[in-house]
Design a protein around this motif. Sequence first.
Motif, short mmCIF file in Angstrom:
data_model
loop_
_atom_site.label_atom_id
_atom_site.label_comp_id
_atom_site.label_asym_id
_atom_site.label_seq_id
_atom_site.Cartn_x
_atom_site.Cartn_y
_atom_site.Cartn_z
N ASP A 140 1.06 -0.72 -6.78
CA ASP A 140 2.35 -1.41 -6.84
C ASP A 140 3.09 -1.02 -8.12
O ASP A 140 2.49 -0.94 -9.20
N LYS A 177 18.24 2.98 -1.41
CA LYS A 177 17.00 3.63 -0.99
C LYS A 177 16.12 3.81 -2.23
O LYS A 177 16.60 4.19 -3.30
N LYS A 225 6.96 1.33 0.18
CA LYS A 225 7.10 0.16 1.06
C LYS A 225 7.49 -1.05 0.21
O LYS A 225 6.72 -1.47 -0.63
N PRO A 226 8.70 -1.62 0.42
CA PRO A 226 9.76 -1.13 1.31
C PRO A 226 10.45 0.09 0.71
O PRO A 226 10.37 0.32 -0.50
N ASN A 227 11.12 0.84 1.55
CA ASN A 227 11.84 2.02 1.06
C ASN A 227 13.32 1.75 0.81
O ASN A 227 14.05 2.63 0.35
N VAL A 229 4.81 7.54 0.30
CA VAL A 229 5.54 6.55 1.08
C VAL A 229 5.74 5.29 0.25
O VAL A 229 4.78 4.73 -0.30
N GLN A 235 -3.21 3.92 -3.56
CA GLN A 235 -2.09 3.00 -3.36
C GLN A 235 -1.95 2.12 -4.60
O GLN A 235 -2.93 1.65 -5.16
N ASN A 237 12.88 -7.25 -3.81
CA ASN A 237 11.43 -7.11 -3.99
C ASN A 237 11.17 -6.76 -5.45
O ASN A 237 11.70 -5.76 -5.95
N ILE A 252 7.20 -2.56 -5.65
CA ILE A 252 7.22 -1.59 -4.55
C ILE A 252 5.81 -1.03 -4.38
O ILE A 252 5.22 -0.54 -5.35
N THR A 253 5.27 -1.11 -3.18
CA THR A 253 3.96 -0.53 -2.91
C THR A 253 4.14 0.93 -2.51
O THR A 253 4.88 1.24 -1.58
#
Length: 443
Positions: free
Chosen positions: A192, A136, A157-159, A155, A190, A214, A217-218
């Motif tokens: 990355d 996570k 994305k992805p988590n 938040v 927002q 990935n 992470i955004t």
Amino acid sequence: MKKKLTSNLTLKILSIVVAFAFWLLVVNQIDPVTTKTFYSIPVKILNENVITSADQVYEIESGDKVNVVVKGKRSVIERLSASDFSATVDLSELSKVNAVSIQVALKKNLNEEIELDTNNAVMKVKLEERMTDKFKVEVEHQGELSDNYMLGEIVAKPNIIEVSCGKSKFKKIDHVGVMVTLNGESANFQKDYSPILYDKDGGIIDNTNVTFSNDSITVVTHVLSTKTIPITIDVQGTPAEGYRVSGTDYKPEEIHVAGSEADLAKLSSIKIPIDVSGAKKDVEKDVPLVDYINNLTVVDDITAVSVHCDIVRKGTRSFVMTDTDIAVKGLPSNTSIEFENESEKHSVTLVGKESVLENMDLNSLGAYINLAGLSVGAHTIEVGFNLPDSVKLKSKVKVNIILRAQNSTDTDSSKNNNTTNNTDSTSDDENTATEEPQATDEP
């Protein structure tokens, strides 16, 4: 003619040889052969799939850079730099001791020959079993937002991302995180971020030869406005016959909430109804705030408003008093006073004529202590009150104080002056306490 050509033939051949040697000497003196070492040329790895296909990973132990000695004419050598060379290793040629020779080549096409020497340089690697699992993504932050703003939901994305690396490094991984840096923002933003590996102590683990599902992470960071909202209590209903509400206390008296500008604009104050119908004793309630702050968040860790309504028989009234509400009289010279607990609260209950009690407040109690004749040290003093003739004290009130010696030349005399300014010039023979009346429910 033939005789002329062949005469002194040996001497002529010798002359040609000497002339050639002389020419070589001159050429070498003008553009001599020299050597130069070029340092720290990065080594590129070829055919990594030979390792990865065997479900293994490698770590370079040595040989990720190489030095090369170049020999050639000075005019050529001086035009070269380390970036003109390429160095490679082919992992398909890895030996049993996990070493492979480093090959160096010149990128440029030269008309002159040069010699390259790496002194048999090799790259050594360590092979390990590859381990893979999902983690996570935990978002941390540093820095500050603009004033009057607070962080809302963050938040990622992805988590959840997959991490793959060698067994020894994998065992050190505690969690995967990203670090959001705040720099005075006042609106949602927002960005990355690269995933970071952390061990159990919060240390960062080198991500060399680590594969992430990935690579970025955004993170969407919500920024909320804040607002101070006053709270009032609306006492409703009537207590039982012969009783009345003598006062209402509640905490907090205001709260700081956060949310969108639109939701904040809808809320200017909070009025909490408290029903005391038929009450014969104090009414206490903890009222949840969630019912009054739709779509908003309380900034502080407050979830409810604590309300206390004093219900007393008619002809009685209660007050809550602190040490700062008590005047000091008769302070001995060269001493200073200190209350043992300045935040302590004292309950004062009065009995008497209802019409008089209704018009009284905390200041009209005339609370004081008389320190005349006391010595340095700790004392328990009864509080005196200047009350109207028709009002009496239901029970005594006492406070704990400490008298300390104070040198007249002490630089802290200003503190004494502040205390003395609150004292009364009343003579020392004034009564130090009121007489305790009989407890009664009627005036």
